[in-house]
Design a protein around this motif. Structure first.
Motif, PDB file in Angstrom:
ATOM      1  N   GLU A 121       0.682  -1.090   0.097  1.00  0.00           N
ATOM      2  CA  GLU A 121      -0.151   0.041   0.027  1.00  0.00           C
ATOM      3  C   GLU A 121       0.898   1.449  -0.056  1.00  0.00           C
ATOM      4  N   THR A 122       1.864   1.161   0.730  1.00  0.00           N
ATOM      5  CA  THR A 122       2.984   2.284   0.684  1.00  0.00           C
ATOM      6  C   THR A 122       3.392   2.547  -0.475  1.00  0.00           C
ATOM      7  N   ASP A 123       3.862   1.564  -1.153  1.00  0.00           N
ATOM      8  CA  ASP A 123       4.540   1.403  -2.375  1.00  0.00           C
ATOM      9  C   ASP A 123       3.605   2.105  -3.341  1.00  0.00           C
ATOM     10  N   MET A 124       2.537   1.684  -3.426  1.00  0.00           N
ATOM     11  CA  MET A 124       1.409   2.432  -4.194  1.00  0.00           C
ATOM     12  C   MET A 124       1.384   3.829  -3.999  1.00  0.00           C
ATOM     13  N   LEU A 125       1.080   4.430  -3.018  1.00  0.00           N
ATOM     14  CA  LEU A 125       1.394   5.720  -2.721  1.00  0.00           C
ATOM     15  C   LEU A 125       2.482   6.510  -3.062  1.00  0.00           C
ATOM     16  N   SER A 126       3.543   5.993  -2.888  1.00  0.00           N
ATOM     17  CA  SER A 126       4.761   6.466  -3.089  1.00  0.00           C
ATOM     18  C   SER A 126       5.119   6.393  -4.490  1.00  0.00           C
ATOM     19  N   LEU A 127       4.477   5.450  -5.359  1.00  0.00           N
ATOM     20  CA  LEU A 127       4.620   5.796  -6.770  1.00  0.00           C
ATOM     21  C   LEU A 127       3.875   6.876  -7.512  1.00  0.00           C
ATOM     22  N   VAL A 128       2.636   7.126  -6.769  1.00  0.00           N
ATOM     23  CA  VAL A 128       1.789   8.326  -7.158  1.00  0.00           C
ATOM     24  C   VAL A 128       2.641   9.717  -6.718  1.00  0.00           C
ATOM     25  N   SER A 129       3.399   9.718  -5.567  1.00  0.00           N
ATOM     26  CA  SER A 129       4.236  10.855  -5.098  1.00  0.00           C
ATOM     27  C   SER A 129       5.160  11.001  -6.135  1.00  0.00           C
ATOM     28  N   LEU A 130       5.933   9.957  -6.646  1.00  0.00           N
ATOM     29  CA  LEU A 130       7.189   9.929  -7.535  1.00  0.00           C
ATOM     30  C   LEU A 130       6.760  10.421  -8.995  1.00  0.00           C
ATOM     31  N   ALA A 131       5.360  10.133  -9.151  1.00  0.00           N
ATOM     32  CA  ALA A 131       4.798  10.617 -10.507  1.00  0.00           C
ATOM     33  C   ALA A 131       4.627  12.289 -10.436  1.00  0.00           C
ATOM     34  N   ILE A 132       4.309  12.589  -9.096  1.00  0.00           N
ATOM     35  CA  ILE A 132       4.156  14.068  -8.969  1.00  0.00           C
ATOM     36  C   ILE A 132       5.172  14.882  -8.950  1.00  0.00           C
ATOM     37  N   ARG A 133       6.242  14.282  -8.272  1.00  0.00           N
ATOM     38  CA  ARG A 133       7.794  14.726  -8.472  1.00  0.00           C
ATOM     39  C   ARG A 133       8.509  14.949  -9.792  1.00  0.00           C
ATOM     40  N   PHE A 134       8.324  13.946 -10.577  1.00  0.00           N
ATOM     41  CA  PHE A 134       8.659  14.134 -12.056  1.00  0.00           C
ATOM     42  C   PHE A 134       8.004  15.254 -12.887  1.00  0.00           C
ATOM     43  N   GLY A 135       6.684  15.070 -12.680  1.00  0.00           N
ATOM     44  CA  GLY A 135       5.740  15.795 -13.336  1.00  0.00           C
ATOM     45  C   GLY A 135       5.944  17.366 -12.986  1.00  0.00           C
ATOM     46  N   HIS A 136       6.379  17.674 -11.743  1.00  0.00           N
ATOM     47  CA  HIS A 136       6.918  19.029 -11.413  1.00  0.00           C
ATOM     48  C   HIS A 136       8.114  19.497 -12.137  1.00  0.00           C
ATOM     49  N   LEU A 137       9.098  18.696 -12.078  1.00  0.00           N
ATOM     50  CA  LEU A 137      10.254  18.774 -12.891  1.00  0.00           C
ATOM     51  C   LEU A 137      10.115  18.965 -14.399  1.00  0.00           C
ATOM     52  N   LEU A 138       9.254  18.024 -14.658  1.00  0.00           N
ATOM     53  CA  LEU A 138       8.846  18.264 -16.384  1.00  0.00           C
ATOM     54  C   LEU A 138       8.123  19.633 -16.713  1.00  0.00           C
ATOM     55  N   GLY A 139       7.520  20.055 -15.530  1.00  0.00           N
ATOM     56  CA  GLY A 139       6.772  21.401 -15.800  1.00  0.00           C
ATOM     57  C   GLY A 139       7.465  22.719 -15.364  1.00  0.00           C
ATOM     58  N   ASP A 140       8.900  22.433 -15.341  1.00  0.00           N
ATOM     59  CA  ASP A 140       9.707  23.521 -14.984  1.00  0.00           C
ATOM     60  C   ASP A 140       9.567  24.201 -13.559  1.00  0.00           C
ATOM     61  N   MET A 141       8.864  23.224 -12.648  1.00  0.00           N
ATOM     62  CA  MET A 141       8.735  23.531 -11.300  1.00  0.00           C
ATOM     63  C   MET A 141       7.665  24.707 -11.279  1.00  0.00           C
ATOM     64  N   GLU A 142       6.725  24.886 -12.098  1.00  0.00           N
ATOM     65  CA  GLU A 142       5.589  25.751 -11.835  1.00  0.00           C
ATOM     66  C   GLU A 142       4.615  25.343 -11.120  1.00  0.00           C
ATOM     67  N   GLY A 143       4.624  25.961  -9.814  1.00  0.00           N
ATOM     68  CA  GLY A 143       3.459  25.689  -8.750  1.00  0.00           C
ATOM     69  C   GLY A 143       3.837  24.578  -7.978  1.00  0.00           C
ATOM     70  N   ALA A 144       5.249  24.318  -7.962  1.00  0.00           N
ATOM     71  CA  ALA A 144       5.658  23.188  -6.804  1.00  0.00           C
ATOM     72  C   ALA A 144       5.760  23.791  -5.728  1.00  0.00           C
ATOM     73  N   THR A 145       5.727  23.036  -4.642  1.00  0.00           N
ATOM     74  CA  THR A 145       5.679  23.282  -3.326  1.00  0.00           C
ATOM     75  C   THR A 145       6.871  22.924  -2.608  1.00  0.00           C
ATOM     76  N   PHE A 146       7.946  22.378  -3.314  1.00  0.00           N
ATOM     77  CA  PHE A 146       9.326  21.900  -2.922  1.00  0.00           C
ATOM     78  C   PHE A 146      10.288  22.592  -3.491  1.00  0.00           C
ATOM     79  N   GLU A 147      11.567  22.532  -3.114  1.00  0.00           N
ATOM     80  CA  GLU A 147      12.711  23.280  -3.454  1.00  0.00           C
ATOM     81  C   GLU A 147      13.283  22.251  -4.567  1.00  0.00           C
ATOM     82  N   SER A 148      13.967  23.183  -5.573  1.00  0.00           N
ATOM     83  CA  SER A 148      14.550  22.306  -6.829  1.00  0.00           C
ATOM     84  C   SER A 148      15.760  21.750  -6.117  1.00  0.00           C
TER      85      SER A 148
END
Length: 439
Positions: free
Chosen positions: A268-295
């Motif tokens: 279950e944790t693996d599944m949620l972490s996969l979603v979080s990882l998708a979000i992380r790479f999505g933010h990087l591919l989106g040039d960090m626009e709207g990201a709430t974490f530091e580059s």
């Protein structure tokens, strides 16, 4: 069960009598009661242990058979480490960069996340996924489903369910799924006769960008390390995935559902972490626009992130990251060498030379291998680009000195070959310098 058996025997006796055959009403009553008893028997057999219910597991039945299914709904405002699940909707379309030929970007509700717990490590026919974890976005939030088989006879029913479920999605998101999870599933589908309508997804395997970015800045690129070091996720009392097969075999031997409690939680944790990882790479591919974490702020990680983004067709954020790495108070020689290689490929020789020279200055006993590479690159540059054989020879000799100061490297076959090539380069450059009257 003995009471039901007695009732069945009594009814068989009345149903077989001459009087019952002659009386249609009695015969109909007998048949109805027999059917009701059979149904009671089936329900008694199918009833799950209360311990399964404690785990949130229910019985799933289809025309092929039955298996177990656990379903958990996480609201979109749920935070898993650094990210909230709602961020997937904001960045999902950026993940389409994994498949640049697609005219339409990915949508959050078209991505299926997958992670397996299997009886072994290989992808051959003997490796069976006893638990298949799924995660997908729906109106109520992110839904995590875990399909489980109690014995091999339930696998076909589970696969029938998965075959129908997966076909509703376009993208498959995994961590090392191209090499392991999806080949295992394909084998199981084929062996169970589902190959004619096998799902053909667009794969998002997040292990590859994770290695591109973090392979030298993290101890390991295992999902558990990535999530802890970069996604702010901490697991408590986690069962390592490597123990999952052992626990499943223990369950098969004892039939005790609680044996699998830790495996359910780990998956279950693996599944949620996969979603979080998708979000992380999505933010990087989106040039960090709207990201709430530091580059990234480590020089080597900044450079590796930028190089990966360029490979994915993104060029805005890489320039920022490269400049940040160069301005760092403690630039990493490895990062400078990667930038120099990028400049060399682009024909930007002026900056490449400056970067190689900077690596030599920064290199100490700990970074001798970086100095060897930088000196060798400069020797090639001065020999082939500027025809300055004397300077080229100086850099080649400096590379040899660095190599001699690290005798352990000569035990490696590759390093021995490099040493031999460097000696040949020095011999060649010495001859060229002498013929031009430079020595």
């Amino acid at each position: 069960m003995s009471g039901l058996r007695d009732r069945m025997n009594r009814l068989r006796g009345s149903g077989g009598s001459e009087q019952a055959v002659e009386n249609a009403d009695v015969a109909a009553r007998v048949m109805d009661e027999q059917a009701a008893i059979v149904q009671e028997i089936e329900e008694d057999i199918e009833q799950l242990s209360p311990k399964w219910k404690e785990l949130g597991v229910g019985l799933q039945t289809n025309e092929t058979g039955q298996f177990l299914l656990r379903k958990i709904v996480y609201p979109l405002h749920h935070r898993h480490g650094t990210h909230t699940l709602a961020e997937l909707e904001l960045v999902a379309d950026k993940l389409g960069a994994f498949h640049p030929g697609q005219t339409q970007g990915a949508m959050a509700n078209r991505i299926m996340f997958l992670d397996l717990e299997t009886t072994g490590l290989g992808v051959g026919a003997g490796n069976v996924p006893f638990m298949v974890g799924l995660a997908y976005q729906a109106d109520e939030g992110i839904i995590v489903e875990q399909a489980v088989i109690r014995h091999p006879a339930e696998e076909r029913a589970m696969l029938a369910y998965l075959s129908e479920k997966l076909s509703d999605y376009t993208y498959l998101a995994t961590y090392n799924g191209k090499t392991f999870d999806w080949p295992v599933m394909q084998n199981r589908f084929i062996l169970n006769g589902f190959n004619r309508k096998m799902w053909q997804p667009l794969h998002l395997d997040f292990l590859h960008p994770a290695r591109s970015i973090w392979r030298n800045t993290l101890i390991s690129c295992k999902l558990s390390h990535v999530e802890e070091e970069r996604l702010g996720i901490t697991r408590h009392d986690d069962v390592p995935g490597s123990l999952a097969p052992q626990l499943y075999f223990e369950f098969l031997a004892t039939g005790e559902p609680m044996t699998l409690e830790g495996v359910f939680r780990h998956n279950e944790t693996d599944m949620l972490s996969l979603v979080s990882l998708a979000i992380r790479f999505g933010h990087l591919l989106g040039d960090m626009e709207g990201a709430t974490f530091e580059s990234p702020d480590l020089p080597e990680e900044m450079v590796r992130t930028g190089l990966w983004l360029e490979k994915m067709g993104r060029y805005k954020l890489p320039d920022v990251l490269f400049e940040g790495a160069l301005r760092s108070d403690s630039p990493a020689p490895a990062a400078l060498l990667m930038l120099a290689a990028r400049d060399k490929k682009a024909g930007n020789w002026v900056r490449a030379v400056v970067l190689w020279q900077k690596v030599i200055i920064l290199s100490s006993q700990a970074y001798g291998s970086f100095a060897i590479e930088a000196c060798t690159e400069l020797a090639m540059y001065y020999e082939h680009k500027l025809k300055d054989f004397k300077t080229a020879l100086q850099y080649a000799r400096e590379a040899l000195e660095h190599m001699r100061s690290h005798p352990l490297q000569r035990r490696d076959a590759k390093k021995s070959a490099e040493l031999e090539a460097l000696r040949k380069r020095i011999t060649r450059l010495t001859g060229k310098a002498e013929r031009h009257g430079l020595l």
